[in-house]
Write an enzyme that holds these catalytic residues in place. Structure first.
Site, PDB file in Angstrom:
ATOM      1  N   PRO A   2      54.418 -32.880   8.163  1.00 59.98           N
ATOM      2  CA  PRO A   2      54.658 -32.186   9.431  1.00 59.98           C
ATOM      3  C   PRO A   2      55.975 -31.208   9.330  1.00 59.98           C
ATOM      4  CG  PRO A   2      55.426 -34.608   9.117  1.00 59.98           C
ATOM      5  CD  PRO A   2      55.107 -34.116   7.817  1.00 59.98           C
ATOM      6  N   GLU A   3      55.789 -30.280   9.777  1.00 60.54           N
ATOM      7  CA  GLU A   3      56.763 -29.156  10.106  1.00 60.54           C
ATOM      8  C   GLU A   3      57.276 -29.427  11.848  1.00 60.54           C
ATOM      9  OE1 GLU A   3      57.563 -25.615   9.289  1.00 60.54           O
ATOM     10  OE2 GLU A   3      56.336 -25.597   7.272  1.00 60.54           O
ATOM     11  N   HIS A  91      48.690 -47.434   2.621  1.00 64.99           N
ATOM     12  CA  HIS A  91      49.914 -46.844   2.999  1.00 64.99           C
ATOM     13  C   HIS A  91      50.480 -47.002   4.420  1.00 64.99           C
ATOM     14  CE1 HIS A  91      49.883 -44.855  -0.737  1.00 64.99           C
ATOM     15  NE2 HIS A  91      48.595 -44.428  -0.459  1.00 64.99           N
ATOM     16  N   ARG A 110      53.820 -40.775   0.765  1.00 64.54           N
ATOM     17  CA  ARG A 110      54.879 -40.438  -0.652  1.00 64.54           C
ATOM     18  C   ARG A 110      56.137 -40.986  -0.140  1.00 64.54           C
ATOM     19  NH1 ARG A 110      54.859 -33.806  -1.303  1.00 64.54           N
ATOM     20  NH2 ARG A 110      56.553 -34.533  -2.743  1.00 64.54           N
TER      21      ARG A 110
END
Length: 271
Positions: A2-3, A91, A110
């Site tokens: 995401p930005e 995840h 991550r």
DNA sequence: ACATTGACCTGGGAGC
DNA sequence: TGCTCCCAGGTCAATG
């Protein structure tokens, strides 16, 4: 992933399902994210209603009567809403269940993301208190950037990616905005003229708004979806296109590293 | 005060 | 097929 536009799109996607809803319970499967998820988060959130939900920089703030959940998606985080039972995948670290049957699921391979709890004004929390102006507000302007850049020796790209200068401008949009504003990314921040900063502020606002607009077409992807949201439907002119031809002049785009981040630019168009 | 680098993690792709 | 290496959309913390 995401930005800022992706975080904004996430906010708009989940808001209709969780705002004003009451939390029944949460399930934490993997508490070690960037910082540990507070052990007492479940007790704090149980039976609370989400009174307000908003974005600040790339943080999402879920405000309840007794405090606020501050959530960051990191590099690879996602939030989705389910109304039917979906088995948790590898995840899927946190589920927040609501009385209306909705489940808000946080997924983050991550684990650079974060879920924190604060009982003070979220704006006063250490993570939020020193963040610069939102890029889509009037407070963010060419004049603001130019004044802030005085005496700064860092590369202009590194400067605009500093969250204390302006909130939420990440690597993709910094790279693209500098191309649109015709500014070479490695020039010292203090060497950029007021006129150039005006072009840069305009470019940042334009590209962020456009990306949010594009993201808005994929809101359904946050609801009962296994697929990836339509990030990057945006046509990028330089990011990820090193060795390709500049769309304006045909010159070969160059790749350099600034503050350990890949930076692509046109040596002819960007001065 | 400012600038730079390391650290946190997993997955995917390139190259051998 | 499988190994190693490098890269990835973020950003705080430590160091010079």
């Amino acid at each position: 992933m995401p930005e800022l536009p992706e975080v904004e799109t996430t906010l708009r996607g989940i808001k209709p399902y969780v705002l004003h809803q009451q939390i029944t319970h949460i399930i934490v499967r993997h508490p070690t994210l960037r910082w540990p998820i507070p052990a007492h988060l479940d007790k704090k959130l149980q039976h609370q209603q989400i009174l307000n939900l908003y974005r600040r920089a790339k943080y999402l703030v879920f405000s309840c009567a007794n405090g606020s959940l501050i959530l960051h998606l990191g590099m690879s985080g996602r939030l989705r809403v389910f109304t039917d039972k979906q088995p948790a995948q590898k995840h899927d670290h946190v589920d927040i269940h609501f009385a209306n049957g909705a489940c808000l699921r946080f997924t983050d391979p991550r684990r650079f993301g974060a879920l924190l709890w604060t009982e003070e004004d979220p704006e006063k929390h250490t993570l939020l208190s020193n963040i610069g102006p939102e890029p889509l507000t009037k407070a963010f302007s060419g004049k603001y950037l130019w004044e802030k850049a005085q005496g700064k020796k860092v590369a202009v790209k590194t400067f605009i990616m500093n969250g204390q200068v302006v909130a939420g401008v990440g690597n993709i949009y910094a790279t693209e905005a500098l191309f649109n504003a015709k500014i070479k990314p490695n020039k010292k921040a203090s060497s950029i003229t007021l006129q150039q900063y005006e072009a840069l502020a305009t470019a940042i606002k334009t590209i962020l708004k456009y990306a949010i607009h594009k993201g808005g077409t994929t809101l359904k992807d946050f609801y009962n979806s296994d697929g990836k949201p339509g990030y990057f439907s945006l046509e990028l002119k330089v990011y990820g296109r090193d060795d390709e031809q500049c769309t304006v002049c045909g010159n070969k785009l160059k790749l350099i590293r600034l503050a350990q981040r890949s930076t692509v630019f046109c040596g002819v168009c960007q001065k």
